[in-house]
Scaffold this motif. Sequence first.
Motif, PDB file in Angstrom:
ATOM      1  N   ASP A  93       0.798  -1.225   0.000  1.00 16.61           N
ATOM      2  CA  ASP A  93       0.000   0.000   0.000  1.00 16.61           C
ATOM      3  C   ASP A  93       0.833   1.279   0.000  1.00 16.61           C
ATOM      4  O   ASP A  93       0.650   2.159  -0.847  1.00 16.61           O
ATOM      5  CB  ASP A  93      -0.953  -0.014   1.205  1.00 16.61           C
ATOM      6  CG  ASP A  93      -1.917   1.158   1.179  1.00 16.61           C
ATOM      7  OD1 ASP A  93      -2.527   1.372   0.120  1.00 16.61           O
ATOM      8  OD2 ASP A  93      -2.053   1.845   2.202  1.00 16.61           O
ATOM      9  N   MET A 132      -0.218 -10.488   1.799  1.00 18.65           N
ATOM     10  CA  MET A 132      -1.074 -11.063   2.840  1.00 18.65           C
ATOM     11  C   MET A 132      -1.783 -12.293   2.302  1.00 18.65           C
ATOM     12  O   MET A 132      -2.194 -13.165   3.053  1.00 18.65           O
ATOM     13  CB  MET A 132      -2.123 -10.030   3.284  1.00 18.65           C
ATOM     14  CG  MET A 132      -1.564  -8.940   4.173  1.00 18.65           C
ATOM     15  SD  MET A 132      -2.892  -7.825   4.750  1.00 18.65           S
ATOM     16  CE  MET A 132      -2.685  -6.458   3.628  1.00 18.65           C
ATOM     17  N   ASP A 133      -1.959 -12.325   0.989  1.00 14.66           N
ATOM     18  CA  ASP A 133      -2.742 -13.383   0.354  1.00 14.66           C
ATOM     19  C   ASP A 133      -1.793 -14.384  -0.327  1.00 14.66           C
ATOM     20  O   ASP A 133      -1.080 -14.020  -1.261  1.00 14.66           O
ATOM     21  CB  ASP A 133      -3.684 -12.757  -0.680  1.00 14.66           C
ATOM     22  CG  ASP A 133      -4.702 -13.745  -1.216  1.00 14.66           C
ATOM     23  OD1 ASP A 133      -4.614 -14.949  -0.872  1.00 14.66           O
ATOM     24  OD2 ASP A 133      -5.586 -13.318  -1.983  1.00 14.66           O
ATOM     25  N   SER A 151      -3.034 -17.400  -1.428  1.00 16.60           N
ATOM     26  CA  SER A 151      -3.913 -18.356  -2.106  1.00 16.60           C
ATOM     27  C   SER A 151      -3.535 -18.501  -3.579  1.00 16.60           C
ATOM     28  O   SER A 151      -2.986 -17.591  -4.191  1.00 16.60           O
ATOM     29  CB  SER A 151      -5.360 -17.866  -1.990  1.00 16.60           C
ATOM     30  OG  SER A 151      -6.173 -18.563  -2.895  1.00 16.60           O
ATOM     31  N   THR A 208      -5.839 -11.600  -6.411  1.00 14.33           N
ATOM     32  CA  THR A 208      -5.717 -10.258  -6.988  1.00 14.33           C
ATOM     33  C   THR A 208      -4.643  -9.429  -6.282  1.00 14.33           C
ATOM     34  O   THR A 208      -4.140  -8.464  -6.845  1.00 14.33           O
ATOM     35  CB  THR A 208      -7.058  -9.502  -6.949  1.00 14.33           C
ATOM     36  OG1 THR A 208      -7.590  -9.570  -5.622  1.00 14.33           O
ATOM     37  CG2 THR A 208      -8.059 -10.112  -7.913  1.00 14.33           C
ATOM     38  N   GLU A 209      -4.293  -9.812  -5.062  1.00 18.96           N
ATOM     39  CA  GLU A 209      -3.190  -9.098  -4.418  1.00 18.96           C
ATOM     40  C   GLU A 209      -1.879  -9.404  -5.143  1.00 18.96           C
ATOM     41  O   GLU A 209      -1.059  -8.511  -5.397  1.00 18.96           O
ATOM     42  CB  GLU A 209      -3.073  -9.456  -2.933  1.00 18.96           C
ATOM     43  CG  GLU A 209      -2.103  -8.515  -2.223  1.00 18.96           C
ATOM     44  CD  GLU A 209      -1.771  -8.911  -0.788  1.00 18.96           C
ATOM     45  OE1 GLU A 209      -1.451  -8.023  -0.012  1.00 18.96           O
ATOM     46  OE2 GLU A 209      -1.831 -10.116  -0.451  1.00 18.96           O
ATOM     47  N   ASP A 253     -10.036 -22.074  -0.712  1.00 18.70           N
ATOM     48  CA  ASP A 253      -8.816 -22.787  -0.325  1.00 18.70           C
ATOM     49  C   ASP A 253      -8.879 -23.251   1.125  1.00 18.70           C
ATOM     50  O   ASP A 253      -8.279 -24.262   1.493  1.00 18.70           O
ATOM     51  CB  ASP A 253      -7.578 -21.877  -0.471  1.00 18.70           C
ATOM     52  CG  ASP A 253      -7.225 -21.638  -1.929  1.00 18.70           C
ATOM     53  OD1 ASP A 253      -8.009 -22.078  -2.798  1.00 18.70           O
ATOM     54  OD2 ASP A 253      -6.185 -21.019  -2.194  1.00 18.70           O
ATOM     55  N   THR A 261      -6.546 -10.477   1.377  1.00 16.36           N
ATOM     56  CA  THR A 261      -7.222 -11.623   0.751  1.00 16.36           C
ATOM     57  C   THR A 261      -8.606 -11.250   0.214  1.00 16.36           C
ATOM     58  O   THR A 261      -9.228 -12.049  -0.475  1.00 16.36           O
ATOM     59  CB  THR A 261      -7.391 -12.803   1.739  1.00 16.36           C
ATOM     60  OG1 THR A 261      -8.337 -12.439   2.749  1.00 16.36           O
ATOM     61  CG2 THR A 261      -6.071 -13.183   2.379  1.00 16.36           C
TER      62      THR A 261
END
Lengths: 578, 251
Positions: free
Chosen positions: A448, A491-492, A494, A499-500, B31, B65
């Motif tokens: 950010d 943070m993501d 997955s 999208t991050e 997930d 997320t």
Amino acid sequence: MNYHKFDVVIVGAGGAGLMSAMQLAHNSSIAVISKLYPTRSHTGAAQGGVAAALGNQEEDHWKWHMFDTVKGGDYLTDQDAAEVLAREAIDAVYDLEHWGLPFNRTPDGKIDQRRFGGHTRNFGEGPVRRSCYAADRTGHMILQTMYQQSVKNQVNFFNEYMMLDVLFNDGQACGVVAMNLRDTSIHVFHAKAIVFATGGYGRAWRITSNALACTGDGMAVAYRRGIPLEDMEMYQFHPTGLYKVGILLSEAARGEGAYLLNSEGERFCIRYAPTMQELAPRDMVSRFIYQEVAEGRGIDGKDYVYLSVAHLGKERIDEKLPDITDFARTYLGVEPYYEPVPIQPTAHYAMGGIPTDIEGRVVVDEQNTVMPGFYAAGEVACVSVHGANRLGTNSLVDLIVFGRRAGKHIASKWLPEADYAPLPNDPDGRAREQVESLLGRTRGEGQDAIRKELRDMMMDKVGVIRSEQSLTEARAKLVELRERYDGVRLMDTSHTFNTELMEVIELGNLLDCAEATIAGALARRESRGGHYRNDYEARDDVNFLRHTLAYHTDQVGEPELRYKPVVITEFQPKERKY
Amino acid sequence: MATVTAAPRGATQTGSDLRTVQVRIKRFQPDTNDQPYWQEFTVQVEGKDRLLDALNKIKWQQDGTLTFRRSCAHGVCGSDAMRVNGRNRLACKLLMQDLGARITVEPMLGFPIIRDLVVDMDPFFAKYEKVKPYLINDEPAPHTERLQSPEQRARFDETTKCILCGACTGSCPSVWANSEWVGPASIVNAHRFIFDSRDRGAADRLNILSDRTGVWRCRTIFNCSEACPRGIHVTEAIEEVKRAIMYGSEE
């Protein structure tokens, strides 16, 4: 490895990409890769029109259009490219009409045309009606029409695939590597020809008209693979962005007769550009606004002025400018029927980009050596048809003319003689490593602040007005941001529609584009078109009538700069007056 | 022109109209959890911020997320259709000052969910393709434009505005009940060509739309018209197509 093989792979599904696809769909196997669904592409945000000297309303000639393009570009425009643009715009517009584009019409059923900034009759005598339009959603209609034709021609789309790398081998382009956002799988597309049509990088600035997707992906990927970026310091600020949000209010408003007013209610453009007034080119009008603000004539002492359409009357506003007046209502709560709309310059368009010749072939050095099999068209490319400043409506002309030319050249000249170059070893290695390293980072700073600081820095130091000092500070800040970016944490983690991950890759691309922009701007010690230096206010044709080529190096903030001459055929550089 | 001096800095900084809002979001993280769940975020926004700005703020500052599509951020690309306080809206066309202090955000109904607010649009585009959404005219084109009067052009103006965001289709109870149904957005795009004087494919499209998954499953509920962010009178367009099937497309 997920492996795909096509004759041609087109990256980007906006106007340029789909126009290329139309030339190739009948005669070769093609794939179009887009990180969005095709109809989300930023071509759809273009409003005012597409210029072509049809002469439907009054006398007009392609040569006048060519001249306006060269002069508008402050003579940095390559004139062979401007000639192609102006000549072929006419047939390209008729192509679009034949494919169903719903242009506004004249009473006798022809395509209606209106005035636009910098477009003149008889080499600058006064405004001319050259912009073909569909209300104020011309880009939307071009994108929809091209997508409709793609459906008709059963083009293979790979939607929501983000391109990560381009591959070269045996001295030619041979593929691209992309990530499927749905499951983060990496795919290699093996091809005889690659077309980059990935658009611009306006998200590098705080105030911008550009979509969140406009992050310079194609430019950055090519740059990191050793392809130079041309004239990146030439970035256009559109004068009329909605105050604070930057959303574009088309020049079509001024083409229909809207005024710009300062705090004294004065139409200040008349003072600076007596002939063209509000319809002077964008770089100039943006500077007029800055000057008014600097001299204390911004509204309420702030950094904005007014765009007034109220005097046009409700009927004309509703017929010709429905969308943009709706933007003013939705986002500022202003009723344009009665009230003036607060506007300020907004980062809008990259004149620079991946260097190409007039066939859309990517060229890699001062001698214009072609990289076989590699093409680029639209905002990602620098033909250079816009020189130092693009005229309104010429972006859509660029898409359809050079998208078309790239596709035609591939179909008729390249594919008949070309073969697949073998893929290099470990073709997806670099892309895989990029994704795995980002997903594996467990500590560090988030994205950010880096993004915010980049956009503030570009706005304040690499904006409408630049100087040695502002650009030197910008370069130092860029080096710091790059260092922080190299430790950025997600943070993501997955693998499903992450999208991050996409945004962080995009941020890296913006940093690369910013690097080339700052370096080119620092070295160009003159003012020309969109590049204005308050420490070198004059245009300097002796030293800078030339194109910048920026090559990536291992030294952050320090690309290698080379230069190549401007192509001048008919129009010798003169002082630009409107 | 005269010397240009640097513009004042900081004048575009935000005003003082900060407010705190609760955004309740229906999450789906396949997930780690095979069931959807609700999560509430507290975020500081300005009145003139878009809902999309608030979602970005949550994503960039609180929870990376959180997953949603977005691109143009001003209502022309159609990426960010979602269900906001029970109605399908584009998140970039809603201002926080109009939404109250508690906001509920869900993915659109009637679409398979991929993750959080991201739904699978592939079936939507497949239905769109079914109605032959492109100009059909095999007559040789003239060297210049095909002529069309301003009145002929006005006949289909409204349906050319469609941005394929899916807000209408995702608001339609007939779609919720029957995923095979072609849905309002496809009919809007068929309308755009059926009433274009240059097109010759109307009979073909009307034939496609008169079968059992065609226009007759529309129950005139008007949710689609209410949902359209482009102000298209969708139900009216569907009715015009119904009338064309019954009485012919020439007026």
